[in-house]
Design an enzyme around this catalytic site. Structure first.
Site, PDB file in Angstrom:
ATOM      1  CB  SER A 558     -10.815  87.323 128.421  1.00 21.12           C
ATOM      2  OG  SER A 558      -9.433  87.080 128.244  1.00 21.12           O
ATOM      3  CE1 TYR A 571     -11.422  82.796 124.970  1.00 22.97           C
ATOM      4  CE2 TYR A 571      -9.751  84.499 125.292  1.00 22.97           C
ATOM      5  CZ  TYR A 571     -10.670  83.596 125.816  1.00 22.97           C
ATOM      6  OH  TYR A 571     -10.830  83.508 127.169  1.00 22.97           O
TER       7      TYR A 571
END
Length: 681
Positions: A558, A571
């Site tokens: 990501s 996250y």
């Protein structure tokens, strides 16, 4: 009325479908059927005699009008007058093109002469196990007469072609009472004046032969059971098969990568448990359709079922070296200056007593069909040994067909393989979003796909979209469980022979400020993505090491692994963990030819399971925009002002694995439409 609308064509297709639907009648893509009739010449309007016959490469069970070749009978039969003799009979195949009627349709097959020269309105040429058993028995001619009397005539072995068509036509004229013939070493041919009569005659030959073999044959044609060669219990058998599969795939792929298929049916296991299986397996298959798919003989492990795994692996490698030497010697014994180059010396069939059969091909369907053909061959051996002894055609004849110029021409006509042909991909989190789009892209590029997801129903739906078990299989897996991951890879190697490409995509997202993030939130986030991708990569590396074919591991990381955004500690930290796993594994696995790369998406809202599960609402609240506008918001903060979709991430996965970046490892590709703060440095 077009010729495709002709009543004879409708009858022919219906008959073909019925015959092809029952594996007792013929093998997949084996045999051909024909019908004759009159139709209008499109130029003169006059009536002409035509023959419609299954074309090259089709399958009776699924035959469609475009799979038929339509030929002018007057021209086809006139070829007898210019036939140059058996030494030049291959030239006649090119002449069939000048007998074609109208546009379109399939290319005429080598068996076209058999159908056109026989004086009967309808002809079936089939490869039933029972008929081939008589055709491959040592005293097949006598057994055929005992079984059928004067009703069915024996035709000695002759390679398929124009001369065989002349031979069968002569048999039909000399034996007007006959309904068909048994072709030595090959199969059967039947005829009739109506489609119904022809089908009835075909089935009569097949079923009569079945009954004869059952009633006349001895009960244990393969001999007594060998101690220690019996089938292992199912769970133990499949566990051992999964352990052996990558090694066996390496054996079958030494010359070129292959896809695998595993079979542990009773037919295979009973054959491998019997005393005569080594002798019979070495004799090889006989019917041309069989050995073109299975090669002249299989590789057979000569150890009992309970031998230690390490001993079995070592012995398989020894046998493979011997197999390659023997195949090269077989080629050199029979090749001449006109022979095509040797195509490869690896086995297409590997038999392991107590475990089952591994079969291989250029794709899953080819591998599966090769296994089905070897089951046909086992049935043929059983029938022949029950009433006589199995006596396949001579090795020199097998070579003539395997390296036949007409077969070589057929191979040259095949379209080039897709970029990911022969590659097996396992994708986690593939039931939705990025994983689903990646599964679709990799399958479209030729890969076999293992769709892994915690949601089994979603995974099953994706496999249906991809085309079913010859293209994809579904596995339900929780990536936090070592046992479930091992089971997922076991399912993959049993379905396709191994795994070449793994995409670590499974994930969730916990979006909270630091002070609201619990230890459970942290652990859950890291268990699924950091720990889960580590466990998946570790199992992938084991399989890839045993295959020796290299491989690709892709992490869907990501932008958040690089860029520090608010309210995202669990996250973001997990994605940073995954990003560094890419670098660590690239450094460690490179010596095995395994490349490890990553993709850094951002703002993939539409189709995302994570965003739909609540993450979207939380991120929208952080940025103060309506949830339905979140994708647009992310797009506007990018340099390109474009929204990122799941298929854009899938494109990056393909770019990393499709061949052009073969020398790239340890790389992260941003797929974020341009986020300057996340530029890699």
């Amino acid at each position: 009325m077009t010729t495709n609308d002709h009543p004879a064509v409708a009858d022919l297709l219906a008959r073909s479908h019925r015959l092809g639907a029952d594996p007792r009648n013929t093998n997949y893509a084996g045999g051909n059927t024909s019908a004759k009739g009159t139709a209008a010449d499109p130029v003169t309007g006059g009536e002409v005699e035509l023959m419609w016959v299954k074309g090259s490469g089709g399958d009776l069970g699924t035959l469609r009008p475009e799979g038929l070749a339509a030929l002018r009978l007057d021209r086809l039969r006139a070829l007898k007058d210019v036939y140059p003799g058996v030494e030049r009979e291959d030239e006649m195949v090119a002449a069939f093109d000048f007998c074609l009627h109208g546009k379109g349709g399939a290319a005429p097959s080598i068996d076209t002469a058999m159908h056109g020269l026989v004086e009967a309105a309808h002809v079936d040429h089939l490869h039933p196990d029972s008929g081939i058993a008589l055709a491959c028995a040592a005293d097949g001619e006598e057994l055929t007469k005992e079984c059928f009397g004067e009703q069915v005539v024996w035709v000695p072995w002759r390679r398929p072609g124009f001369q065989l068509g002349l031979d069968i036509a002569a048999v039909r004229r000399a034996h007007p009472q006959a309904i068909g013939c048994v072709l030595g070493g090959h199969g059967i041919t039947a005829w009739g004046e109506t489609s119904e009569e022809c089908e009835r005659n075909s089935l009569h030959i097949i079923r009569t032969a079945e009954t004869f073999l059952a009633e006349r044959g001895r009960p244990e044609p393969f001999g007594p059971v060998l101690d220690g060669y019996q089938a292992l219990p199912e769970a133990e058998r499949r566990e051992r098969a999964a352990a052996l599969a990558p090694v066996v795939r390496a054996i079958a792929s030494a010359d070129r990568p292959q896809v695998g298929h595993f079979t542990d049916s009773d037919v295979v296991l009973d054959f491998l448990a019997a005393a005569e299986h080594p002798r019979l397996a070495r004799l090889g298959t006989s019917c041309p359709d069989h050995f073109l798919r299975t090669k002249v003989r299989p590789l057979v492990l000569d150890l009992p079922a309970g031998a230690p795994l390490e001993e079995a692996v070592a012995r398989l490698k020894e046998l493979h070296a011997e197999y390659r030497e023997e195949y090269r010697a077989y080629y050199e014994r029979h090749a001449d200056a006109s022979s095509p180059a040797m195509r490869g010396a690896d086995p297409a069939i590997v038999l392991v007593p107590g475990v089952g059969m591994f079969s291989f091909g250029k794709d899953k369907q080819t591998a599966r069909v090769a296994g089905e053909f070897y089951v046909n061959a086992i049935n043929v051996m059983r029938g022949a040994e029950a009433v006589s002894s199995y006596a396949p055609i001579e090795e020199s004849e097998k070579f003539r067909i395997e390296y036949w110029e007409l077969e070589e021409a057929k191979l040259r006509r095949m379209p080039p393989p897709k970029p990911l042909a022969t590659r097996v991909a396992l994708i986690t989190g593939a039931g939705s979003g990025i994983g689903r789009a990646t599964a679709q892209r990799l399958a479209a590029e030729g890969a076999c796909v293992v769709v892994a997801d915690l949601n089994g129903e979603a995974a099953a739906e994706v496999t249906r979209e991809l085309g079913g078990p010859d293209r994809a299989v579904a596995v339900t897996v929780d990536v936090t469980s070592e046992e479930q991951i091992r089971a997922a890879f076991a399912s993959a190697v049993l379905a396709f022979g191994g795994v070449d490409l793994v995409v670590n995509n499974a994930g969730i997202s916990v979006s909270k400020p630091l002070l609201e993030t619990t230890a459970r939130d942290w652990d859950l986030q890291h268990d699924i993505m950091a720990r889960g991708s580590f466990l998946v990569s570790r199992e992938a590396a084991r399989v890839m090491r045993d295959q020796g074919l290299g491989g690709d591991i892709i992490y869907i990381a990501s932008k958040n692994g690089v860029f520090a955004g608010p309210n995202n500690i669990a996250y973001g930290a997990t994605k940073a963990d995954q990003a560094h796993q890419v670098r660590l594994l690239a450094a460690e696995l490179g010596e095995l030819g395994i490349r490890v790369n990553g993709v850094n998406p951002d703002g993939v809202v539409r189709g995302s399971g994570i965003f739909a599960g609540g993450w979207g609402a939380k991120r929208a609240a952080v940025y103060g925009v309506p949830e339905e506008k979140l994708g647009e918001f992310y797009a506007q903060r990018t340099l390109l002002k474009r929204e990122v979709l799941p298929e854009h991430v899938a494109n990056a996965v393909f770019a990393l694995t499709g061949g052009d970046l073969s020398h790239t490892t340890g790389l992260h590709i941003p797929v974020d439409a341009g986020v300057a703060a996340a530029f890699l440095r």
